[in-house]
Design a protein around this motif. Structure first.
Motif, PDB file in Angstrom:
ATOM      1  N   GLY A  91      14.484  92.672  57.991  1.00  0.00           N
ATOM      2  CA  GLY A  91      15.258  91.803  57.486  1.00  0.00           C
ATOM      3  C   GLY A  91      14.714  90.441  57.581  1.00  0.00           C
ATOM      4  O   GLY A  91      13.660  90.342  58.268  1.00  0.00           O
ATOM      5  N   ASP A  92      15.080  89.652  56.631  1.00  0.00           N
ATOM      6  CA  ASP A  92      14.531  88.299  56.676  1.00  0.00           C
ATOM      7  C   ASP A  92      15.389  87.242  57.512  1.00  0.00           C
ATOM      8  O   ASP A  92      16.698  87.690  57.495  1.00  0.00           O
ATOM      9  CB  ASP A  92      14.307  87.630  55.191  1.00  0.00           C
ATOM     10  N   LEU A  93      14.808  86.210  58.095  1.00  0.00           N
ATOM     11  CA  LEU A  93      15.570  85.526  58.887  1.00  0.00           C
ATOM     12  C   LEU A  93      16.597  84.488  57.755  1.00  0.00           C
ATOM     13  O   LEU A  93      16.265  84.412  56.589  1.00  0.00           O
ATOM     14  CB  LEU A  93      14.641  84.230  59.524  1.00  0.00           C
TER      15      LEU A  93
ATOM     16  N   SER B 160      -4.675  93.056  57.990  1.00  0.00           N
ATOM     17  CA  SER B 160      -3.711  93.171  58.710  1.00  0.00           C
ATOM     18  C   SER B 160      -2.569  93.632  58.539  1.00  0.00           C
ATOM     19  O   SER B 160      -1.591  94.247  59.135  1.00  0.00           O
ATOM     20  CB  SER B 160      -3.271  91.617  59.371  1.00  0.00           C
ATOM     21  N   ASP B 161      -2.019  93.449  57.333  1.00  0.00           N
ATOM     22  CA  ASP B 161      -0.883  94.216  56.532  1.00  0.00           C
ATOM     23  C   ASP B 161      -0.924  95.879  56.633  1.00  0.00           C
ATOM     24  O   ASP B 161       0.213  96.204  57.201  1.00  0.00           O
ATOM     25  CB  ASP B 161      -0.937  93.646  55.054  1.00  0.00           C
ATOM     26  N   LEU B 162      -2.203  96.269  56.428  1.00  0.00           N
ATOM     27  CA  LEU B 162      -2.144  97.659  56.449  1.00  0.00           C
ATOM     28  C   LEU B 162      -2.201  98.139  57.850  1.00  0.00           C
ATOM     29  O   LEU B 162      -1.556  99.009  58.308  1.00  0.00           O
ATOM     30  CB  LEU B 162      -3.499  98.193  55.952  1.00  0.00           C
ATOM     31  N   GLU B 163      -2.739  97.171  58.784  1.00  0.00           N
ATOM     32  CA  GLU B 163      -2.588  97.571  60.176  1.00  0.00           C
ATOM     33  C   GLU B 163      -0.993  97.473  60.657  1.00  0.00           C
ATOM     34  O   GLU B 163      -0.402  98.616  61.178  1.00  0.00           O
ATOM     35  CB  GLU B 163      -3.162  96.810  61.036  1.00  0.00           C
ATOM     36  N   HIS B 164      -0.340  96.621  60.349  1.00  0.00           N
ATOM     37  CA  HIS B 164       1.136  96.538  60.750  1.00  0.00           C
ATOM     38  C   HIS B 164       1.887  97.560  59.794  1.00  0.00           C
ATOM     39  O   HIS B 164       2.906  98.429  60.794  1.00  0.00           O
ATOM     40  CB  HIS B 164       1.651  95.286  59.829  1.00  0.00           C
ATOM     41  N   HIS B 165       1.528  97.899  58.768  1.00  0.00           N
ATOM     42  CA  HIS B 165       2.320  99.355  58.232  1.00  0.00           C
ATOM     43  C   HIS B 165       1.839 100.669  58.665  1.00  0.00           C
ATOM     44  O   HIS B 165       2.801 101.298  59.077  1.00  0.00           O
ATOM     45  CB  HIS B 165       1.950  99.489  56.559  1.00  0.00           C
TER      46      HIS B 165
HETATM   47  P1  FAD Z   1       8.703  94.438  59.804  1.00  0.00           P
HETATM   48  O1  FAD Z   1       7.819  95.137  59.087  1.00  0.00           O
HETATM   49  O2  FAD Z   1       9.338  94.907  61.053  1.00  0.00           O
HETATM   50  O3  FAD Z   1       8.300  93.115  59.606  1.00  0.00           O
HETATM   51  C1  FAD Z   1       9.283  91.989  60.545  1.00  0.00           C
HETATM   52  C2  FAD Z   1       8.784  90.636  60.369  1.00  0.00           C
HETATM   53  O4  FAD Z   1       7.368  90.393  60.272  1.00  0.00           O
HETATM   54  C3  FAD Z   1       9.312  90.038  58.862  1.00  0.00           C
HETATM   55  O5  FAD Z   1      10.366  89.534  59.099  1.00  0.00           O
HETATM   56  C4  FAD Z   1       8.099  89.416  58.398  1.00  0.00           C
HETATM   57  O6  FAD Z   1       8.348  87.866  58.419  1.00  0.00           O
HETATM   58  C5  FAD Z   1       6.672  89.762  59.130  1.00  0.00           C
HETATM   59  N1  FAD Z   1       6.064  90.573  58.456  1.00  0.00           N
HETATM   60  C6  FAD Z   1       6.320  91.747  57.738  1.00  0.00           C
HETATM   61  N2  FAD Z   1       5.229  92.411  57.319  1.00  0.00           N
HETATM   62  C7  FAD Z   1       3.996  91.688  57.762  1.00  0.00           C
HETATM   63  C8  FAD Z   1       2.841  91.800  57.704  1.00  0.00           C
HETATM   64  N3  FAD Z   1       2.147  92.712  56.986  1.00  0.00           N
HETATM   65  N4  FAD Z   1       1.879  90.750  58.390  1.00  0.00           N
HETATM   66  C9  FAD Z   1       2.526  89.837  58.968  1.00  0.00           C
HETATM   67  N5  FAD Z   1       4.018  89.681  59.266  1.00  0.00           N
HETATM   68  C10 FAD Z   1       4.534  90.522  58.434  1.00  0.00           C
HETATM   69  N6  FAD Z   1      16.285  93.663  53.571  1.00  0.00           N
HETATM   70  C11 FAD Z   1      17.691  93.648  54.036  1.00  0.00           C
HETATM   71  O7  FAD Z   1      18.045  92.314  54.222  1.00  0.00           O
HETATM   72  N7  FAD Z   1      18.455  94.467  53.686  1.00  0.00           N
HETATM   73  C12 FAD Z   1      18.213  95.728  53.297  1.00  0.00           C
HETATM   74  O8  FAD Z   1      19.330  96.615  53.153  1.00  0.00           O
HETATM   75  C13 FAD Z   1      16.853  95.956  52.771  1.00  0.00           C
HETATM   76  N8  FAD Z   1      16.429  97.106  52.217  1.00  0.00           N
HETATM   77  C14 FAD Z   1      15.251  97.540  52.095  1.00  0.00           C
HETATM   78  C15 FAD Z   1      14.680  98.547  51.738  1.00  0.00           C
HETATM   79  C16 FAD Z   1      13.605  98.985  51.292  1.00  0.00           C
HETATM   80  C17 FAD Z   1      13.083 100.156  50.834  1.00  0.00           C
HETATM   81  C18 FAD Z   1      12.559  97.814  51.449  1.00  0.00           C
HETATM   82  C19 FAD Z   1      11.241  97.918  51.130  1.00  0.00           C
HETATM   83  C20 FAD Z   1      12.741  96.638  51.885  1.00  0.00           C
HETATM   84  C21 FAD Z   1      14.092  96.238  52.232  1.00  0.00           C
HETATM   85  N9  FAD Z   1      14.482  95.143  52.760  1.00  0.00           N
HETATM   86  C22 FAD Z   1      15.982  94.732  53.111  1.00  0.00           C
HETATM   87  C23 FAD Z   1      13.703  93.892  52.825  1.00  0.00           C
HETATM   88  C24 FAD Z   1      13.377  93.602  54.196  1.00  0.00           C
HETATM   89  O9  FAD Z   1      14.107  93.563  54.949  1.00  0.00           O
HETATM   90  C25 FAD Z   1      12.002  92.929  54.143  1.00  0.00           C
HETATM   91  O10 FAD Z   1      10.662  93.310  53.497  1.00  0.00           O
HETATM   92  C26 FAD Z   1      11.673  91.978  55.518  1.00  0.00           C
HETATM   93  O11 FAD Z   1      10.835  90.979  54.952  1.00  0.00           O
HETATM   94  C27 FAD Z   1      10.770  92.803  56.328  1.00  0.00           C
HETATM   95  O12 FAD Z   1      11.505  93.783  56.914  1.00  0.00           O
HETATM   96  P2  FAD Z   1      10.617  95.058  57.410  1.00  0.00           P
HETATM   97  O13 FAD Z   1      11.665  95.898  57.926  1.00  0.00           O
HETATM   98  O14 FAD Z   1       9.480  95.498  56.666  1.00  0.00           O
HETATM   99  O15 FAD Z   1      10.060  94.275  58.948  1.00  0.00           O
END
Ligand code: FAD
Length: 284
Positions: free
Chosen positions: A107-109, A156-161
């Motif tokens: 989620g987002d802050l 770094s994005d692909l590594e994170h994923h």
């Molecule tokens: P993570 O991948 O764990 O990322 C954690 C934190 O790291 C993030 O807050 C971000 O700031 C940062 N981050 C993420 N990716 C990277 C990267 N590649 N490099 C550096 N930093 C990074 N949001 C909601 O609030 N509610 C929902 O129900 C919801 N449903 C969703 C459903 C789907 C299918 C998708 C794709 C997204 C959904 N989201 C939802 C949005 C999601 O919460 C955001 O994309 C959020 O920014 C990151 O969550 P994450 O689970 O991908 O976190």
């Protein structure tokens, strides 16, 4: 309730996403939509949690409604701004309802905040780990085929994923409009040894401006040719809906041809055009 990993192993999945309604009219519309789309016997239906500033409270109740319609219901759960105790209590409440699937998100802050409070979850993968200890559910995570907007760079994005998907049973993507982004993403995961099934998220572009805003926030390309088609339809709602259905159907066909194990339709709580797209694709 079946587990999504088992459904994916058995064949292609079709799923629909809903969010908490904002008012009583929205609640009535959502109830109608759930009823209509449940008739298509989708593999599962998911409910967002606090997405885009909506409240978190109604998610369990909507999941309960979905289960009551005989469909597998999957809650989304964002761990930002929650303590571990709160998350454990939510997981237990869902277990008591018969839930066996979870979309684990960070989620987002909240607006105006830049730091995760000490002791809180910093990544979705931490929620996956907690849910693994507490449950034997099928656990999914979010994937961003065009990269997460906060990523420093593509590598770094692909590594994170890769790290996150390796810990999960499946992933669901953010919406996108070109199948090649999906294909490239899945290939990049495979190159890193990660073969977690990636369900493709499809957003029918019914609302030109609204989707444009969301695409900008997510770092999603909103192709000019789609915008031009929609703008040419002017205020003709039926024509716009037909274009959105057509674009989403074509994308769905391309994704299925590319081997997507499932399609997840973002419904915006409307039964159309999701119903027509599912039928066009032979998935309903
Ligand atoms: P993570 O991948 O764990 O990322 C954690 C934190 O790291 C993030 O807050 C971000 O700031 C940062 N981050 C993420 N990716 C990277 C990267 N590649 N490099 C550096 N930093 C990074 N949001 C909601 O609030 N509610 C929902 O129900 C919801 N449903 C969703 C459903 C789907 C299918 C998708 C794709 C997204 C959904 N989201 C939802 C949005 C999601 O919460 C955001 O994309 C959020 O920014 C990151 O969550 P994450 O689970 O991908 O976190």
């Amino acid at each position: 309730m079946p587990k999504i990993a088992d459904l994916l192993a058995a064949g292609r999945t079709l799923s629909f996403e809903f969010s908490a309604p904002r008012d009583p009219e929205g609640e009535r519309r959502l109830a109608r939509t759930l009823f209509r789309l449940s008739a298509l016997q989708p593999s599962f239906m998911s409910v967002t949690y606090g997405a885009g500033g909506t409240s978190r409270g109604p998610t369990p109740e909507i999941v309960r409604q979905i289960i009551g319609l005989g469909v597998t219901g999957m809650p989304h759960l964002t761990c930002v701004s929650h303590t571990r105790e709160e998350i454990r209590a939510l997981l237990d409440a869902y277990a008591a309802m018969g839930v066996e699937n979870l979309l684990a998100l960070h989620g987002d802050l909240p607006p105006g905040t830049t730091e995760v409070p000490a002791g809180h979850f910093t990544r979705a993968i931490d929620l996956v780990a907690l849910a693994r200890v507490r449950t034997d559910w099928s656990i999914g995570v979010a994937a961003h085929p065009e990269g997460h907007p906060k990523a420093a760079d593509a590598a770094s994005d692909l590594e994170h994923h890769a790290q996150k998907l390796a810990a999960a049973d499946f992933a669901i993507t953010q919406f996108f409009f070109r199948a090649e982004y999906y294909e490239r993403f899945v290939e990049a995961m495979a190159k890193r040894g990660v073969r977690t099934p990636v369900i493709a998220g499809i957003m029918p572009p019914t609302n030109v401006e609204g989707i444009g805003r969301m695409a900008e926030q997510n770092g999603t390309e909103y192709p000019r040719e789609i915008v031009a088609r929609l703008e040419a339809a002017g205020e003709d709602v039926d024509a716009r809906r037909a274009i959105a259905t057509d674009e989403a159907t074509r994308l769905g066909e391309a994704l299925l041809a590319a081997g997507a194990p499932g399609l997840h339709l973002y419904t915006m709580n409307f039964s159309e055009p999701a119903r027509t797209i599912a039928r066009n694709l032979g998935l309903a």
